[in-house]
Each structure stands twice: as structure tokens, then as C-alpha cells.
Design a protein around this motif. Structure first.
Motif, PDB file in Angstrom:
ATOM      1  N   LEU A   1      -8.510  42.347  54.486  1.00  0.00           N
ATOM      2  CA  LEU A   1      -7.239  42.457  54.094  1.00  0.00           C
ATOM      3  C   LEU A   1      -6.541  41.058  52.940  1.00  0.00           C
ATOM      4  CD1 LEU A   1      -4.173  43.598  53.597  1.00  0.00           C
ATOM      5  CD2 LEU A   1      -3.827  41.830  55.631  1.00  0.00           C
TER       6      LEU A   1
ATOM      7  N   ALA B   1      -1.137  45.561  53.839  1.00  0.00           N
ATOM      8  CA  ALA B   1      -1.424  44.858  52.096  1.00  0.00           C
ATOM      9  C   ALA B   1       0.160  45.214  51.993  1.00  0.00           C
ATOM     10  CB  ALA B   1      -2.272  45.447  51.050  1.00  0.00           C
TER      11      ALA B   1
ATOM     12  N   SER C   1      -4.731  46.777  63.270  1.00  0.00           N
ATOM     13  CA  SER C   1      -4.104  46.651  61.812  1.00  0.00           C
ATOM     14  C   SER C   1      -2.362  46.214  62.070  1.00  0.00           C
ATOM     15  CB  SER C   1      -3.835  47.831  60.916  1.00  0.00           C
ATOM     16  OG  SER C   1      -3.358  49.031  61.827  1.00  0.00           O
TER      17      SER C   1
ATOM     18  N   ILE D   1      -6.219  49.122  55.758  1.00  0.00           N
ATOM     19  CA  ILE D   1      -5.511  47.810  54.662  1.00  0.00           C
ATOM     20  C   ILE D   1      -4.844  47.954  53.915  1.00  0.00           C
ATOM     21  CG2 ILE D   1      -7.101  46.381  52.991  1.00  0.00           C
ATOM     22  CD1 ILE D   1      -8.365  45.663  56.105  1.00  0.00           C
TER      23      ILE D   1
END
Length: 361
Positions: free
Chosen positions: A46, A16, A255, A12
């Protein structure tokens, strides 16, 4: 809970911190269908993380059919003022309060695995077609900045033997007079609807063509081959392969798929479609099964699928996507197939309290 998992939160935080024009999401309102699914749930985590870490103040309207699942999955943010869950079936028109404004619509809801294709063929088609129309209607009414449609590598159909990789202009072959065709044909129709709304109603829409996506956010009900392999890997069992395993496909860790979606949303050109793929995650199915079996020192077992399973399986033998257009936007894949599979097993192994016998790839 996944958001308590250190490895998952590393993923995450990595996304980010990517160099994207995040300012476009500051003080924005985002409507996300399929919010509790494999990709949608990662995206929600996220955005909520960036809200906390970067004061992004991005409000999420998360749409799904199962409120109980949503309360379990998003227990950590269910009372947050920037998170609202709407229990709704996208096949029905969605009525929002007139005071609500929507900046972006991300249509991620879809039946996405073989048992759903064969067990709910009408729902599969209508979610992709009518669901897309309903989301485009919201975008037109709210004058949103952009709609993102999550499409699929399935729209290319079968490789005609003339190319190694599918680029965004490739047109393969789909026999529409089959039960299995409901998914790819309805995804094609959804893409065509986006073009129609661009022309007729001035909607700004982009299309992200996802390849076979996997990761720790996968649902336990997922019947895709890789998801079944991973479940066996997590439980330390032999991996069951229900074909000869010669299928050669592109895959993408969740991801990387989400960073690709965001690249398309925030950087893509209006009306364009982008493949989210990199050849370093292309692999034959039997090699993929062997990879997961080896992780636990287990074997690959060959079995014939039952009729319901077989009816939902893709007949495509080779489906490798060309990701050049997306890479031109600056997107890079972080995890190749070996690293992504290992990452998934490590995260879910911790979630299930199991210790994996790890092998070097």
C-alpha cells in the motif's frame, strides 16, 4: 506475484484512496516489523503504491527474519530507494545508524497461529514482550511521532457470559497456568509496556486490537482454522473442521484490517486501544467452513485435532468484538465475511491458476 493481480491491486487502490490524513506520512520514515506477514506485506504494498501514485516519498524500513522470503515477496520494489529490508529478530535490540530517523514504528511481528503457540511457546512470548520493548526503545531514542502496537482479540480471553461483544474495557478470563496462555498474556503485557513507556519516557503509543484476520496475503504456513479452510477451498477439496464448529468469532479481511490500523495510527488518541471489527463479519466456525465448502460444491469433514494442534487452539467459544470506538474515527468495513472470503478465494485462485466453481451466497 500478488502485485500483478488485478483484484488484489483493486484492494490496494481502494485503501490508498480513503479519506485519511495521508499528509502525515509524506516524507516520513516508517519502521514495520513483521513486514512479510499477512498484514505487514499488504501495508508495504500500500505505501509503495502511494509513493508511486501520489509522490508520498515515504521510506519503509521493513523488518523480518527471512530475507529470502522478503526478496521474493517484494521483488518489485527491492531496489527502490524508499524500501529497505532489515534481516532481524525483534527479540534482539535493533541498532540503526545514527543518521537514520524514524517517524513511526509499527510493531506487527508476532507468532499468530496455533502451531507456533504450541511449537514455539517461548518465542511466542518473547516476541510479544521483548520485541515490543525493543521497538519502544527505538521510539524513545528516535523521538518518533507514534508507535502502533498490533495487539489481538485474544487479550480478552474467554467470554464470562456477561456480554455479547467485547469492548475495549472488557476483562475476560485467561488461565495463565497453561501453554496456550503464552500468546494472550504476552499481548496483554505488551499493551502494558506501551502504557509504561508513555508515562516514563514520553512515547506516544496507540494499540490496535486485531480480530481474526484473513486475506490473500496469508502465509502458507498459517495453521489458523480459517487459513486451513481457505487452503482447502483454493485447492477444491473438502473443508476439514477439527471441532464442533460452535465457536462464534469476529473476522476481518486484510484490507479492512490495514485501513483500521492506519485509522488508529493517524487518528487515534494517545494511549488508547481500538478494536478493529464489525459485526457483519461475525460468524460461527461451522458456518464459515460451510461457506467455503459451498464455494466449490464440496463438503465439510469433521476430524479430531492431534495433540500439537489441540494445544495451540483457543478455548474461547464466543469472541465478538465491539468496533464502536474505531468507527467513531471514521473507519468502515468494506467486506463482510461472505464478500471477504469470496474475494480471497478469487484472488488466490487466480494466483494458483485454478478455476473456481462459484456458488451464489
Amino acid at each position: 506475484m500478488l502485485t500483478d493481480n488485478e483484484l488484489y491491486m483493486e484492494d490496494i487502490k481502494y485503501v490508498a484512496d480513503l479519506r485519511l490524513p495521508w499528509e502525515k506520512l509524506h516524507n516520513a520514515e516508517i519502521l514495520i516489523t513483521g513486514s512479510t506477514g499477512l498484514i505487514g506485506s499488504f501495508l508495504v504494498d500500500l505505501i509503495m503504491y502511494r509513493n508511486q501514485a501520489y509522490a508520498m516519498n515515504c521510506r519503509i524500513f521493513a523488518i523480518g527474519r527471512d530475507e529470502a522470503r522478503a526478496k521474493r515477496r517484494f521483488a518489485y520494489c527491492y531496489g527502490d530507494s524508499n524500501f529497505s529490508f532489515l534481516s532481524h529478530d525483534v527479540q534482539r535490540p535493533l541498532r540503526l545508524p545514527e543518521s537514520e530517523k524514524i517517524t513511526y514504528v509499527l510493531h506487527l511481528a508476532s507468532n499468530t497461529h496455533p502451531l507456533q503457540y504450541s511449537g514455539d511457546p517461548i518465542g511466542t512470548i518473547m516476541t510479544n514482550v521483548v520485541g515490543t520493548q525493543n521497538m519502544l526503545d527505538i521510539a524513545a531514542a528516535c523521538q518518533t511521532k507514534r508507535v502502533l502496537l498490533a495487539s489481538s482479540n485474544e487479550i480478552y480471553g474467554e467470554n464470562r457470559g456477561d456480554v455479547e461483544f467485547f469492548d475495549e474495557e472488557y476483562c475476560g478470563y485467561i488461565d495463565s497456568n497453561t501453554l496456550r496462555a503464552g500468546y494472550p498474556e504476552s499481548k496483554r503485557c505488551a499493551e502494558a509496556l506501551c502504557q509504561a513507556y508513555i508515562r516514563s519516557k514520553g512515547v506516544d503509543a496507540v494499540v490496535a486490537r486485531l480480530t481474526r484476520t484473513y486475506g490473500p496475503t496469508m502465509l502458507t504456513t498459517d495453521s489458523k482454522a480459517l487459513s486451513q479452510f481457505l487452503k482447502k477451498g483454493i485447492s477444491g477439496e473438502d473443508v476439514v473442521l477439527k471441532s464442533n464448529g460452535e465457536q462464534f468469532y469476529s473476522y476481518c479481511y486484510v484490507s479492512d484490517a490495514v485501513s483500521g490500523l492506519l485509522s488508529v495510527l493517524l487518528l487515534g488518541r494517545k494511549g488508547m486501544a481500538y478494536n478493529i471489527a464489525d459485526e457483519k463479519s461475525d460468524i460461527r466456525l461451522k458456518e464459515l467452513a460451510g461457506l467455503i465448502a459451498e464455494y466449490n460444491g464440496k463438503n465439510v469433514i469433521y476430524e479430531l485435532p492431534d495433540k500439537t494442534e489441540a494445544a495451540g487452539y483457543s478455548t474461547a467459544v464466543k469472541a465478538r468484538l465491539n468496533g464502536k470506538l474505531l468507527k467513531q474515527l471514521g473507519w468502515e468495513m468494506r467486506y463482510d465475511i461472505k464478500a471477504g472470503v469470496r474475494r480471497t478465494l478469487d484472488i488466490l485462485g487466480r494466483e494458483n491458476g485454478t478455476k473456481q466453481k462459484r456458488c451464489c451466497y
